[in-house]
Design an enzyme around this catalytic site. Structure first.
Site, PDB file in Angstrom:
ATOM      1  N   HIS A 180       0.831  -1.208   0.000  1.00  9.73           N
ATOM      2  CA  HIS A 180       0.000   0.000   0.000  1.00  9.73           C
ATOM      3  C   HIS A 180       0.870   1.265   0.000  1.00  9.73           C
ATOM      4  O   HIS A 180       0.560   2.232  -0.706  1.00  9.73           O
ATOM      5  CB  HIS A 180      -0.923  -0.029   1.220  1.00  9.73           C
ATOM      6  CG  HIS A 180      -1.669   1.239   1.432  1.00  9.73           C
ATOM      7  ND1 HIS A 180      -1.400   2.081   2.493  1.00  9.73           N
ATOM      8  CD2 HIS A 180      -2.655   1.838   0.720  1.00  9.73           C
ATOM      9  CE1 HIS A 180      -2.200   3.133   2.426  1.00  9.73           C
ATOM     10  NE2 HIS A 180      -2.971   3.015   1.363  1.00  9.73           N
ATOM     11  N   GLU A 193       2.079   1.862  -3.388  1.00  9.39           N
ATOM     12  CA  GLU A 193       0.991   2.391  -4.223  1.00  9.39           C
ATOM     13  C   GLU A 193       0.957   3.925  -4.110  1.00  9.39           C
ATOM     14  O   GLU A 193       0.825   4.636  -5.102  1.00  9.39           O
ATOM     15  CB  GLU A 193      -0.340   1.767  -3.784  1.00  9.39           C
ATOM     16  CG  GLU A 193      -1.553   2.272  -4.536  1.00  9.39           C
ATOM     17  CD  GLU A 193      -2.667   2.661  -3.588  1.00  9.39           C
ATOM     18  OE1 GLU A 193      -3.022   3.867  -3.585  1.00  9.39           O
ATOM     19  OE2 GLU A 193      -3.177   1.792  -2.853  1.00  9.39           O
ATOM     20  N   HIS A 194       1.098   4.434  -2.896  1.00 10.51           N
ATOM     21  CA  HIS A 194       1.164   5.892  -2.720  1.00 10.51           C
ATOM     22  C   HIS A 194       2.395   6.475  -3.424  1.00 10.51           C
ATOM     23  O   HIS A 194       2.318   7.518  -4.082  1.00 10.51           O
ATOM     24  CB  HIS A 194       1.256   6.231  -1.224  1.00 10.51           C
ATOM     25  CG  HIS A 194      -0.061   6.248  -0.524  1.00 10.51           C
ATOM     26  ND1 HIS A 194      -0.514   7.343   0.164  1.00 10.51           N
ATOM     27  CD2 HIS A 194      -1.020   5.306  -0.401  1.00 10.51           C
ATOM     28  CE1 HIS A 194      -1.696   7.074   0.695  1.00 10.51           C
ATOM     29  NE2 HIS A 194      -2.025   5.837   0.369  1.00 10.51           N
ATOM     30  N   GLU A 238      -3.792   8.152   7.313  1.00 13.64           N
ATOM     31  CA  GLU A 238      -4.850   7.316   6.719  1.00 13.64           C
ATOM     32  C   GLU A 238      -5.242   6.206   7.695  1.00 13.64           C
ATOM     33  O   GLU A 238      -6.415   5.918   7.905  1.00 13.64           O
ATOM     34  CB  GLU A 238      -4.372   6.727   5.387  1.00 13.64           C
ATOM     35  CG  GLU A 238      -5.441   5.882   4.693  1.00 13.64           C
ATOM     36  CD  GLU A 238      -4.978   5.318   3.356  1.00 13.64           C
ATOM     37  OE1 GLU A 238      -3.843   5.598   2.932  1.00 13.64           O
ATOM     38  OE2 GLU A 238      -5.781   4.586   2.735  1.00 13.64           O
TER      39      GLU A 238
END
Lengths: 443, 425
Positions: free
Chosen positions: A70, A73-74, A150
């Site tokens: 993840h 992905e950022h 997040e």
């Protein structure tokens, strides 16, 4: 830049009804360097959805680096040598396009939606960041802070999300599906540039990718554009290996509780370890899909009728099955107690109802209604090019075939009452389960 | 890249105004590619018309319309929907009660009949009322200590104190407990009426068939009577900063200022300005300054809110308690800078290019098209709006942006609500 922490529940549960006229006239091929391509024409509006899927998700995170899929992905938005950080997003926006990305247990995907004439530009940028990502040290720390925020937003401030994490960690005693997609707080804090680059070099290759283009395009056009962009990326020789441990046969019925002073409305959930569309034998995944709909899909389901309508012991109740998964997966039963009903009393009632499934829940009308709804969903999904792109992309990313997706409605239609009873008897049993309570703590 | 002339002048979809034999008006897009029909409808009148001491009536009404109607009790009604995979839902906001219907073409007659029953003949059986009441209260309690929900609730309480918009649209556990069947019947009679509804239909159905179905569903509804008047309002407590205490590691922030309504001729410049400040793209100033450069938050943005009797611009973000002051400073700084210096010509052009180019993306599914058309009809913008809209965006000048900034940020003050345990505030 989302975490699909709860992947679309029926992301796989769709195709199109042969009996309902035309579905997508899709085609698929593979570039010389191994990149798979799927084209799904929809000529109603001059718009395309361009997606690239990678066959790696959080369940492929190295031990001790939970959240790296993840985090990367950022970081994929942080620029290449040719296109500095933010340029891709500026171009997408200047062309009137929309973009995002998401990470799930088994895959990571990036997409843009643009007017059809800008497809090639999207392909150029997306192909560029498939191999040329340049991670300046200066972007790492702020983006890690974004991910930590997040996680605070999604989990640290929400007791029900904490229960979901704890239940998954309890259900999967060995398999990484028990680790949250976003990662554990203390491990996200330690992720660095080296972790990200190692992970990137291992998984971001043409052989590991799937290009899906849906919308106002033809196969020939996509093939030509893909050859001119993605086709120029050198192959690595073979697809990276995904090492996934298998869950042992479960033996312990587990009970866990999250108690928090913020909880004003208690809830209960039960997860069962069940086969997925990839691990099921004897068509169990279709039986489980239909079983979830019969016993827990909406206000005419068995659980809702028994617990909410008849007994009034719950204000809501239902079930779902996450079939789209590479390895064994979850079947969930949930209920929200009526005022004054304790969670143990509710759980007892849920158990009583589950026991009666084979004898009472599986009447012909209920089965027929559930089939109708599941098959109709596949027709409804053909109204949305984005939905179709996601359905086919996610299916291929976990190792299903296009034919599997196409055949899905037929498989659902042919499930028999005995299949449902058998699935319930074999899988909805205590030793395969974790039961979770969300309740208020004193302080 | 500049949007082409074609994009500026073409309509993303072909809409026809249809008036049925019985006089029901609807906007219609016929498309037979997918064998479904999507309907969206909006009735004027919503939570703002709830009895002052009983917020939540309109939302409870919306939840009860599909819980039994005509000859069918709740379970029988739901079974008729489910057996044909007909999707029917209702919702209520401040100014309107709306809903949507989706059906396979082959079940269109049944779907429209069930919609007719839900609108015209809801039963409000006592057991259904009690079940929906319990579900509503459980839902309210479930969210009661969610920092985002707490911040939003307090924001409206303060910003529209003493006005119907300041009351919680879903009510409170206490107000929902007090709602009676008579309240629901009265609200139904007040809202669900002819002449008060806007309808959009998209999908595989011809004008003649649709006309007959519209007459059946909406033609028999009673004539509308005037609703209670909702006084015009603007956001209050500008300049206030309020903390809602809750023990969480991250604070949720809502901030608001004046707005410009969708119906206002100044709306489009405000919309462009909002896009530059905090609109949905990764390129907005707040996204860049709060998230990309400083890692202060995962989500940050602003949007324009148009009600019938008020308009506002409001924003959201969430950051760990220790960085709240820094986040608020960055946000205030960006707004001050945008007000005093305005966007660069390039920034303005890019924003317009985005808004023009992306408009068509909202018209790629039948459901989205129906929803958008019903909204445009409800706002009274005219059936040609979707064809005109991109040209309106294209015409926005720096002077327009300055005017919008003056109206929105004028005094430079905001109402700020923070839910969490922020340090240094």
């Amino acid at each position: 830049m989302d975490t699909a922490s709860k992947p679309l529940l029926r992301a796989d549960a769709a195709s199109f009804g042969r009996t309902e006229g035309s579905g997508p006239n899709l085609s698929a091929f593979t570039l010389d360097n191994g990149l798979d391509v799927v084209v799904i024409p929809d000529h109603r509006v001059p718009v395309v959805t361009h997606m690239v899927w990678y066959r790696n998700g959080s369940a492929d995170d190295p031990i001790g680096q939970s959240g790296i899929a993840h985090f990367l992905e950022h970081l994929m938005f942080k620029g290449t040598e040719k296109h500095p950080a933010g340029e891709f997003s500026k171009v997408v926006s200047g062309l009137g396009g929309q973009e995002n990305a998401f990470t799930s247990f088994d895959y990571t995907a990036y997409f843009q939606r643009v007017a059809r004439e800008h497809l090639k530009t999207m392909m150029e940028f997306e192909a560029d960041r498939m191999t040329n990502l340049l991670l300046e040290e200066s972007v790492i720390a702020p983006e890690r802070d974004v991910v930590l925020e997040e996680r605070r937003m999604r989990v640290e401030t929400d007791p029900s999300a904490q229960l979901s994490e704890a239940m998954a960690a309890s259900l999967f005693v060995h398999h990484p599906y028990g680790i949250p997609i976003i990662g554990w707080m203390h491990e996200i804090e330690t992720l660095n540039r080296d972790h990200a680059l190692d992970y990137y070099r291992r998984f971001y290759t043409p052989e590991n990718g799937i290009l899906v283009v849906a919308g106002d395009v033809t196969e020939d056009e996509v093939r030509r554009l893909a050859d001119a962009t993605y086709g120029r990326i050198a192959p690595r020789g073979k697809r990276p290996v995904r090492v996934r441990p298998r869950e042992p046969e479960p033996v312990a019925a587990r009970h866990i509780t999250v108690a928090d002073p913020k909880v004003e409305q208690p809830t209960m959930q039960r997860l069962y370890l069940v086969p997925s569309c990839r691990t099921a034998t004897q068509r169990d995944c279709y039986s489980l899909e239909l079983l979830a709909e019969v016993i827990g899909g909406g206000p005419t389901s068995y659980l809702y009728r028994k617990l909410v309508m008849e007994r009034g012991i719950a204000v809501n109740a239902g079930a779902w099955y996450m079939s789209s998964s590479m390895e064994d997966t979850r079947f969930c039963v949930y209920a929200v107690p009526a005022e004054g009903v304790s969670l143990p009393a509710l759980e007892e009632a849920v158990d009583q109802v589950l026991k009666t499934i084979p004898a009472e829940a599986l009447d012909a009308d209920s089965i027929e209604r559930a089939k109708t709804r599941l098959v109709a969903e596949t027709i409804y999904s053909t109204d949305s090019q984005s939905s179709l792109a996601r359905i086919y992309g996610s299916a291929l990313a976990i190792g299903e075939t296009i034919e599997d997706v196409r055949r899905w409605p037929v498989e659902i239609e042919t499930v028999l009452k005995d299949d449902l009873a058998s699935a319930a008897e074999r899988y909805l049993i205590p030793r395969r389960s974790v039961t979770g309570y969300l309740q208020k703590s004193a302080s | 890249m500049t949007a082409s002339v074609e994009t500026l002048s073409s309509s993303p979809t072909q809409v026809k105004a249809l008036t049925s034999a019985g006089g029901v008006e609807a906007w219609h897009v016929e498309s037979d590619v997918v064998p479904l029909i999507a309907v969206s409808f909006i009735f004027e009148g919503g939570s703002a018309h709830d009895p002052a001491d009983k917020p939540g009536v309109a939302q409870m009404l919306a939840r009860l319309l599909d819980e039994g109607a005509g000859a069918y009790d709740s379970d029988a009604f739901q079974e008729r929907l489910a057996a044909r995979a007909i999707e029917l839902s209702f919702n209520a906001g401040n100014d309107a009660l709306g809903g949507s219907l989706k059906t396979l073409v082959k079940h269109a007659d049944e779907a429209f009949e069930l919609l007719r029953l839900a609108l015209a003949e809801p039963r409000f059986d006592q057991d259904a009322i009690e079940r929906v009441r319990a579900q509503t209260i459980a839902g309210l309690k479930y969210q009661q200590n969610d920092p985002g929900v707490m911040a939003t609730r307090r924001f409206f309480e303060e910003g529209f104190a003493g006005h119907p918009y300041g009351r919680p649209t879903s009510g409170t556990p206490e107000s929902v407990a007090a709602i009676t069947r008579d309240d629901l019947v009265a609200m139904h009679r007040a809202i669900i009426a002819r002449g008060r509804v806007k309808v959009a239909v998209v999908g595989a159905i011809g004008a003649d068939n649709l006309s007959a179905l519209l007459d059946k569903v909406f033609g028999s509804l009673p004539e509308a009577k005037p609703l209670s008047r909702i006084e015009p309002a603007s956001l209050q407590k500008l300049g206030s900063q309020i903390v809602v205490d809750i023990d969480v590691p991250q604070s949720v922030i809502r901030f608001g200022m004046n707005g410009i309504a969708w119906r206002d001729p100044g709306f489009i410049p405000a919309y462009v300005l909002n896009h530059i400040l905090g609109g949905g793209a990764f390129t907005s100033r707040l996204f860049q300054e709060v998230r990309e450069k400083r890692g202060l938050a995962y989500s940050v943005g602003t949007s324009l809110v148009s009600y019938r009797s008020a308009a506002m611009t409001w924003g959201y973000t969430a950051t760990k308690n220790e960085r709240v002051v820094e986040a608020l400073d960055v946000i205030a700084g960006e707004m001050a800078k945008l007000t005093s210096e305005g966007p660069s010509d390039e920034e303005l052009q890019k924003a317009k290019d985005y808004l023009i180019g992306s408009y068509a993306l909202g018209f790629d599914t039948s459901t989205k098209i129906a929803h958008t058309l019903a909204q445009i009809a409800f706002e009274g913008l005219g059936i040609d709006y979707i064809a005109r809209r991109n040209a309106l965006v294209g015409a926005v000048t720096q002077a327009d942006i300055r005017g919008a900034a003056e109206r929105i940020f004028g005094g430079g003050q905001m109402l700020t609500v923070i839910a969490g345990r922020p340090t240094g505030v």
